[in-house]
Design a protein around this motif. Structure first.
Motif, PDB file in Angstrom:
ATOM      1  N   LYS A   1      22.419   8.733  16.478  1.00 49.32           N
ATOM      2  CA  LYS A   1      23.729   9.068  15.454  1.00 49.32           C
ATOM      3  C   LYS A   1      24.901   8.011  15.795  1.00 49.32           C
TER       4      LYS A   1
ATOM      5  N   LEU B   1       9.063  20.670  29.882  1.00 54.28           N
ATOM      6  CA  LEU B   1       9.374  20.456  28.338  1.00 54.28           C
ATOM      7  C   LEU B   1      10.608  20.459  27.884  1.00 54.28           C
TER       8      LEU B   1
ATOM      9  N   THR C   1      20.394  22.277  15.158  1.00 51.62           N
ATOM     10  CA  THR C   1      19.972  21.491  16.167  1.00 51.62           C
ATOM     11  C   THR C   1      21.022  21.810  17.494  1.00 51.62           C
TER      12      THR C   1
ATOM     13  N   ILE D   1       6.218  11.114  20.651  1.00 49.34           N
ATOM     14  CA  ILE D   1       7.745  11.206  20.258  1.00 49.34           C
ATOM     15  C   ILE D   1       8.629  10.676  21.529  1.00 49.34           C
TER      16      ILE D   1
ATOM     17  N   LEU E   1      15.217  24.677  15.599  1.00 45.75           N
ATOM     18  CA  LEU E   1      14.935  23.161  15.321  1.00 45.75           C
ATOM     19  C   LEU E   1      14.586  23.065  13.800  1.00 45.75           C
TER      20      LEU E   1
ATOM     21  N   TYR F   1      18.801  11.849  22.358  1.00 48.73           N
ATOM     22  CA  TYR F   1      18.377  10.568  21.874  1.00 48.73           C
ATOM     23  C   TYR F   1      18.875  10.754  20.367  1.00 48.73           C
ATOM     24  N   TYR F   2      18.771  11.853  19.860  1.00 46.92           N
ATOM     25  CA  TYR F   2      19.185  11.797  18.190  1.00 46.92           C
ATOM     26  C   TYR F   2      20.549  11.673  18.417  1.00 46.92           C
TER      27      TYR F   2
ATOM     28  N   LEU G   1      15.291  14.645  24.096  1.00 49.62           N
ATOM     29  CA  LEU G   1      14.842  14.096  22.654  1.00 49.62           C
ATOM     30  C   LEU G   1      16.257  14.374  21.665  1.00 49.62           C
ATOM     31  N   LEU G   2      16.702  15.546  21.802  1.00 48.24           N
ATOM     32  CA  LEU G   2      18.000  15.903  21.219  1.00 48.24           C
ATOM     33  C   LEU G   2      19.102  14.922  21.757  1.00 48.24           C
TER      34      LEU G   2
ATOM     35  N   PHE H   1      12.468  25.909  19.231  1.00 51.34           N
ATOM     36  CA  PHE H   1      11.371  25.334  18.335  1.00 51.34           C
ATOM     37  C   PHE H   1      11.995  25.925  16.760  1.00 51.34           C
TER      38      PHE H   1
ATOM     39  N   TYR I   1      12.671  18.034  25.819  1.00 50.23           N
ATOM     40  CA  TYR I   1      13.259  18.407  24.429  1.00 50.23           C
ATOM     41  C   TYR I   1      14.743  18.241  24.231  1.00 50.23           C
TER      42      TYR I   1
END
Lengths: 412, 886
Positions: free
Chosen positions: A152, A137, A109, A197, A104, A147-148, A144-145, A101, A141
């Protein structure tokens, strides 16, 4: 004796802790750090059976100090975190997550991703329920990363697609990210919780690859599974999805109806009202009136000009058509003992006039119809409006005077 | 207000709390909790994340080193509420028995004894009157006709006295006579049957003890701030209770300056009960102030314009103590009331009370506490009601049908085992649908639109549960400030949270709640103690007692004066003191190297009040303190009881036979009495009681200072008594002639005492003894130095501060004569009165009883130069022994 020694040690440990606590609460980071270096000794003779042991305390206090200390650096922070991870097996995942966290929040990242991968591969005997949750979790997460990263790559591809050439490697990579993200995100959103999210990202992925059924199922599950909390966002996401899918009015309305039932004060109620007002069916118009009245019950809507104009418009329609005045009467019945003081006092008339003239216009219209032309709010606003020689307010006065009998029917 | 587009991720469980726990000292540190993508758009290359906890907040710094008194102490000393030492049994024996066992032993017997002594009429009234003739308290043998219907109580009383004298002795065992008597009469002697009385007393004791552990009657706090109108003069109104019983309600105008000061005298209302809570809300430009005492709730209206007198509107009476009173922020003249029987009312000034719920049981699981709370929500017709297990919202229009759970102590909110709701509060002024719930471990922010799942949770780590909460809403884009206050420990914590972190500029979208900045500890009232000038030990003790009194309320206000933003925080203590402190806003700065304040606010650094000249405000604060201390010492003049000398009743030194004596005084006695009288007239002293010792009595050398203590000890004793200034004045104004005379006198004594030096050794062993002697012999007024410490005087002279009354001592012999029952009979005093008289006299012989009202201190009280204190009575404050409230 050794017992006494233990006691003394415990006492000085507690005293030290209270000094640290004091320093932290007064933002004296340097002082706290000095005390913490003494407190580290308590690790050596950890006799405590408290549920937060010294190692956890050191982790928590140390982290807090390093966040704020003027001379701390990210490198030191990382180093400290690595040490803390080895300090307690039970807390390993928690410390990892907190470390991630922090990375981030500081924009690191890639490092965060590395840490998540490391944490994911961590195994230590049997996992407790809490560790299980933490592991989920960690995976989420990471998803999620991923996904980013996917998004991109997607943007790169889209840009290049515009230029006319495609890149197979980038596309491959993108699909790789999709798979990794989808697997992990799918897992966490099955467990009851608030996963806004994660759900959003997962649905985005599915929609991109055209799997609308799965997306709909995920959103339905998120919104309507009774094991999940009554999260308004779940309904909002579903509604937005349906809208994107150009679904029928009926299904949109039914989605919003459920949202109205759980959160009558949601901002989407304006959209809902407009949608219902446009409808030809009597029942839906009726619902629209209910929705806007209910929304205006809430303190947060008191000065919402949009909502008041919705109500004013519908009330005006009803009064002009002279049909369904009983609808207004029914809605007004449960409100007539407190709306006048809540919305239509002289004090709020003055304020509304000063701050927002169009709001006061809409409100005055509603007040004039519901409470008659003798109502304080209407009188004040129409007087001020006429004084300022605003045409619209003169019209308003005329309109209310003409329809004064409606007031008698509503209040009677 | 829009709902946040995305919330922080969290698990959602159901059922009872899983997490074991207890107070965790550092649980609130070092955690971000969760992160959320906080960037304005997804198109950005690097998504920016924001943490749930750990974002930067505003910087607020204390302007002073300690909180500063706002009001001067009022006349009438504060009576501290009973402490553990008053309720619990203290005995070595008991402690030994109890070793290893937790739990306190209530001193039941002592309190019952207090009741019998203090309220004999209520305890034994009617039977006492009936048996009046059958109990004989005299010493002589009973005559034949009377003996058949009368019993002699003297021996019994002596037994009791003996028992009392051996109190605490492990070997004490009941005298059989007493046991016999109590067996005989315990069933009928008492006005109230002993079992019933004992039950009531025990219940009351338990109640007091649980109040000591945690007193929830103060929940919500008894201090309210009515802010000035926007754009008006910076004069607000502080509503607070005061008076010895905290039953006076004051509306005090306060001017907000660097150091806030009171303006004019307060508007005062006397109420019929102790004020437990003062709640206020502003609706349509008018302030409504609700006041709760145990059985009464009242509401006042204060018009926005300052200077308008507050108008009392309505009072309600409840059969069961009320536990909550909140004022509606939506509709004028609406309040909500809860009672300990589990009833929730909506109270409207116009329509009266409407019962919304009646349920003596708690909502979600069983909890013994009768505490209930209720507050308003975003919907003016929907009220929340809370007990220790959670919160529910009910619609006042259909309370039975329409309700939903807002907060539950359970897995839903991630609570710990044993966690209980302490204070819920509607945060309407910051966000219309948000709610704050404090428990003994954590604070939660809830959103009505997403019930059960807290949008923010943080372990506050306070030592005592936060009973007071004050919200200061921030302007859009800025953080909201929440103050948490505890009662017993006076803790005060400042939190900041934000409900939109994307900023208004970037679309103004609402975002999830996040905690901003680190929590900050503010000054407590007691925190000023180390900064105060050094006090004499007993003054220090008094001051400490006063300043460490539990907090009773909290209020605060934000003040913006151009670029300068400051926060004023008022704290009320149970003693009725209101202290305030100012925090100033520091514009965002890069975290600097060890800042100045870090160095100066560290404990042990130089106290502000020693070098007040450093800043003008520091000077003002120091002056304020000085004035407060002066008034306090004037108002609470009486020294604590424990500094009085130990006294011995001479009655116990002699047997009855000794006291009886012959009917008339013997010739020896007559001779002695004559001598005594003569010596008294001469102002001389008697050292030896041998009848023929006619030579001048030998004088121990150490008694010499009685004529004038050497200057150092005189000064010290004067200082000890707190009259140092007076002593100095007198010393400087002492005329030269007087001094010379004193000197001559002294020299003469010295000469006389030359030969008797050897005797002195035997008198130096005990100071008390010596002083007693000196008092019995030195009766001449000239021998008293004005600053003589009252501690050493024995004959009921008034305590410190007023010149001792130099009355001649009652001669011991005549005292004895008075006490003998025969002599009483001789004077025609009926026998049933004799005991009373004897007791009375023995009290006088034993030591100083309640001192007579010293006129001097009364006079000084009347001329307090204060602007706001309205003297209700000028009676001498008396520190009462804390005792159960019967």
């Amino acid at each position: 004796s050794s017992n006494e020694h233990k006691l003394n040690f415990k006492k000085s440990k507690e005293a030290c802790l209270s000094y640290i606590q004091d320093a932290l609460l007064q933002k004296q980071w340097k002082r706290a750090a000095e005390f913490l270096t003494c407190y580290v000794e308590s690790l050596e003779k950890d006799y405590s059976r408290e549920h937060i042991g010294p190692s956890e305390m050191i982790w928590r206090i140390g982290t807090e100090i390093l966040w704020h200390h003027s001379q701390s650096s990210m490198k030191e922070f990382n180093c400290f975190m690595e040490q803390m991870k080895t300090l307690g097996v039970k807390r390993y995942l928690k410390v990892c997550l907190e470390h991630v966290f922090h990375l981030l929040c500081n924009g690191q990242t890639d490092e965060a991703y590395q840490n998540l991968s490391l944490a994911e591969s961590w195994r230590f005997g049997e996992q407790t329920a809490i560790q299980d949750k933490e592991m989920k979790l960690v995976q989420a997460y990471r998803g999620l990363l991923d996904y980013y990263s996917w998004s991109k790559q997607k943007n790169i591809l889209l840009e290049r697609g515009e230029d006319g050439f495609s890149d197979l490697a980038v596309e491959q990579e993108m699909h790789g990210y999709f798979r990794k993200a989808a697997v992990n995100l799918k897992e966490i959103i099955k467990i009851p919780g608030v996963w806004d999210i994660f759900v959003k990202c997962y649905v985005d992925l599915l929609e991109f690859y055209g799997d609308h059924n799965e997306a709909r199922q995920v959103l339905n599950e998120y919104a309507y599974n009774s094991k999940f909390p009554a999260n308004p966002n779940a309904h909002v996401y579903l509604y937005q999805f349906l809208k994107r899918q150009r679904e029928s009015k009926k299904s949109l309305i039914s989605a919003l109806k459920i949202l109205h039932d759980i959160v009558p004060s949601h901002e989407l109620m304006i959209d809902f009202n407009t949608m219902l007002q446009k409808s030809k069916k009597r029942k839906k118009c009726r619902l629209g009136l209910e929705v806007i009245f209910a929304a205006l019950d809430y303190a947060g809507w008191k000065e919402n000009a949009k909502a008041w104009s919705c109500l004013a418009r519908q009330v005006k329609q009803i009064v002009i058509s002279e049909k369904h005045i009983d609808w207004i009467k029914q809605e007004w019945n449960s409100r007539k003992d407190w709306w006048p003081a809540f919305h239509f006092s002289r004090y709020s008339a003055k304020r509304n006039w000063q701050e927002n003239k169009s709001l006061s216009y809409e409100k005055a219209l509603v007040a004039g119809i519901l409470l008659g032309k003798g109502c304080k709010y209407f009188k004040y606003i129409s007087h001020q409006g006429c004084k300022a020689q605003l045409k619209r307010f003169r019209m308003l006065k005329k309109f209310v005077n003409r329809h004064n009998p409606v007031y008698l029917r509503i209040s009677g | 207000m829009e709902f946040p587009a995305a919330l922080f991720p969290s698990y959602f469980g159901a059922g009872p709390p899983q997490e074991e726990g207890g107070p965790a000292p550092v649980a609130g540190w070092g955690e971000h909790g969760q992160v959320l993508e906080g960037g304005p758009g997804r198109r950005q290359v690097q998504p920016a994340f924001v943490p749930r906890r750990g974002a930067t907040g505003e910087r607020w710094e204390a302007a002073d080193a300690a909180a500063v008194p706002l009001l001067l102490p009022r006349a009438g000393c504060w009576i501290p509420s009973p402490g553990p030492q008053d309720i619990l049994y203290r005995s070595d024996l008991c402690r030994k028995l109890r070793v290893g066992k937790s739990g306190a032993t209530l001193d039941f017997a002592r309190q019952l004894g207090h009741f019998f002594v203090d309220h004999p009429e209520d305890a034994f009234g009617s039977l006492g009157r009936l048996l009046h003739k059958n109990f004989y308290l005299g010493n002589s043998k009973l005559q034949r006709p009377a003996r058949s219907s009368t019993i002699r109580m003297t021996a019994l009383v002596e037994d009791i006295d003996r028992l009392e004298a051996r109190r605490g002795c492990p070997r004490q065992h009941l005298a059989s006579r007493l046991r016999w008597f109590s067996h005989l009469c315990r069933d009928w002697l008492f006005e109230v049957p002993l079992e019933v009385l004992a039950d009531c007393l025990h219940e009351e004791l338990m109640q007091q003890w649980s109040n000591l552990l945690f007193d929830d009657s103060l929940t919500g706090g008894a201090l309210a701030w009515l802010p000035p109108e926007d754009g008006g003069t910076p004069v607000g109104c502080l509503v607070h209770p005061g008076g010895q019983a905290m039953n006076h309600l004051y509306f005090q105008d306060v001017v907000l300056e660097e150091l806030p000061r009171t303006r004019g005298s307060p508007v005062q209302f006397e109420l019929s009960g102790r004020i437990q809570q003062v709640a206020a809300a502003r609706v349509d430009g008018q302030d409504f102030v609700g006041v709760r005492s145990d059985y009464h709730c009242g509401v006042w209206r204060v018009l926005g314009k300052r200077g308008a007198a507050p108008t009392p509107l309505q009072v309600i009476h409840t059969d069961v103590p009320a536990s909550c009173l909140t004022v509606s922020p939506h509709l004028p003249g609406e309040l909500s009331v809860c009672t300990q029987s589990g009833t929730v009312y909506l109270w409207s000034i116009e329509t009266g009370l409407q019962q919304l719920r009646h349920d003596p049981q708690t909502m979600f699981f069983r909890d013994h506490s009768p505490w209930r709370w209720s507050d308003f929500t975003a919907h003016p017709r929907v009220l929340s009601c809370a007990d220790r297990t959670g919160l529910q919202c009910l619609d006042a229009r259909a309370p039975k049908r329409c309700h939903f759970d807002l907060f539950k102590v359970g897995e839903e909110a991630g609570c710990q085992q044993g966690e209980r709701v302490v204070l819920p509060m509607y945060l309407g002024r910051a966000h219309p649908s948000q709610y704050l719930v404090t428990t003994q471990f954590s604070v939660y922010v809830l959103d009505e639109r997403l019930p059960l799942v807290p949008v923010l949770k943080w372990a506050h780590m306070m030592k005592a549960p936060p009973l007071f909460v004050h919200l200061m809403p921030g302007k859009p884009g800025r953080s909201h400030k929440v103050l948490l206050g505890a009662s017993r420990t006076q803790e005060l914590l400042l939190l900041q949270y934000r409900d939109s972190f994307w900023g208004v500029s970037s679309g103004g979208s609402q975002s999830a709640c996040q905690l901003a900045g680190t929590p900050q500890k503010l000054h407590s009232i007691a925190g000023c103690l180390p900064h105060l000038p050094t006090q004499l030990p007993h003054h220090h003790h008094l001051l400490q007692q006063r300043l460490t009194a539990p907090a009773a309320g909290l209020a605060a206000t934000l003040q913006e004066d151009g670029p300068h933003k400051s926060m004023l925080i008022f704290q009320l203590s149970e003693a009725g003191d209101v202290f305030c402190q100012r925090l100033t806003h520091k514009a965002a700065q890069p975290p600097t190297s060890p800042s100045r304040d870090e160095a100066t606010t560290a404990p042990g650094s130089s106290p502000l009040f020693k070098a007040p000249a450093t800043s003008p405000q520091g000077l003002a604060a120091a002056l304020r303190y000085r004035r407060w201390l002066r008034v306090l010492s004037r108002v609470c003049k009486e020294p604590p009881r424990h500094t009085w000398p130990p006294s011995l009743s001479q009655r116990r030194l002699f047997t009855r036979r000794d006291l009886e004596g012959p009917a008339g005084p013997s010739s020896l006695q007559r001779q002695m009495r004559q001598r005594l009288r003569q010596t008294m007239e001469e102002g001389g002293r008697i050292q030896h009681w041998e009848p023929l010792a006619l030579q001048p009595p030998p004088l121990p050398q150490t008694l010499e200072p009685a004529g004038g203590l050497d200057s150092l000890s005189a000064r010290l004793t004067a200082a000890w008594a707190g009259d140092w200034e007076q002593w100095w004045d007198e010393r400087t104004s002492f005329s030269v002639a007087q001094r010379q005379r004193a000197l001559r006198e002294r020299r003469r004594r010295q000469k006389r005492a030359q030969g008797r030096r050897s005797l002195s050794a035997s008198f130096t062993s005990s100071l008390t003894y010596q002083s007693e002697l000196s008092e019995l012999s030195d009766t001449g007024p000239s021998l008293f130095s004005p600053g003589r410490p009252p501690i050493l005087s024995q004959e009921g002279s008034p305590p410190a501060g007023s010149p001792p009354v130099c009355s001649p001592v009652t001669p011991a012999a005549s005292d004895e004569a008075l006490l003998s029952s025969q002599s009483l009979r001789c004077r025609g005093i009926p026998k049933e009165r004799r005991k009373t008289l004897r007791d009375y006299l023995s009290v006088w012989a034993e030591g100083p009883p309640e001192p007579p009202e010293p006129l001097a201190s009364q006079a000084s009280q009347l001329c307090i130069p204060s602007s706001q204190s309205q003297l209700s009575s000028a009676s001498q404050p008396r520190r009462k022994r804390p005792r159960m409230g019967f």
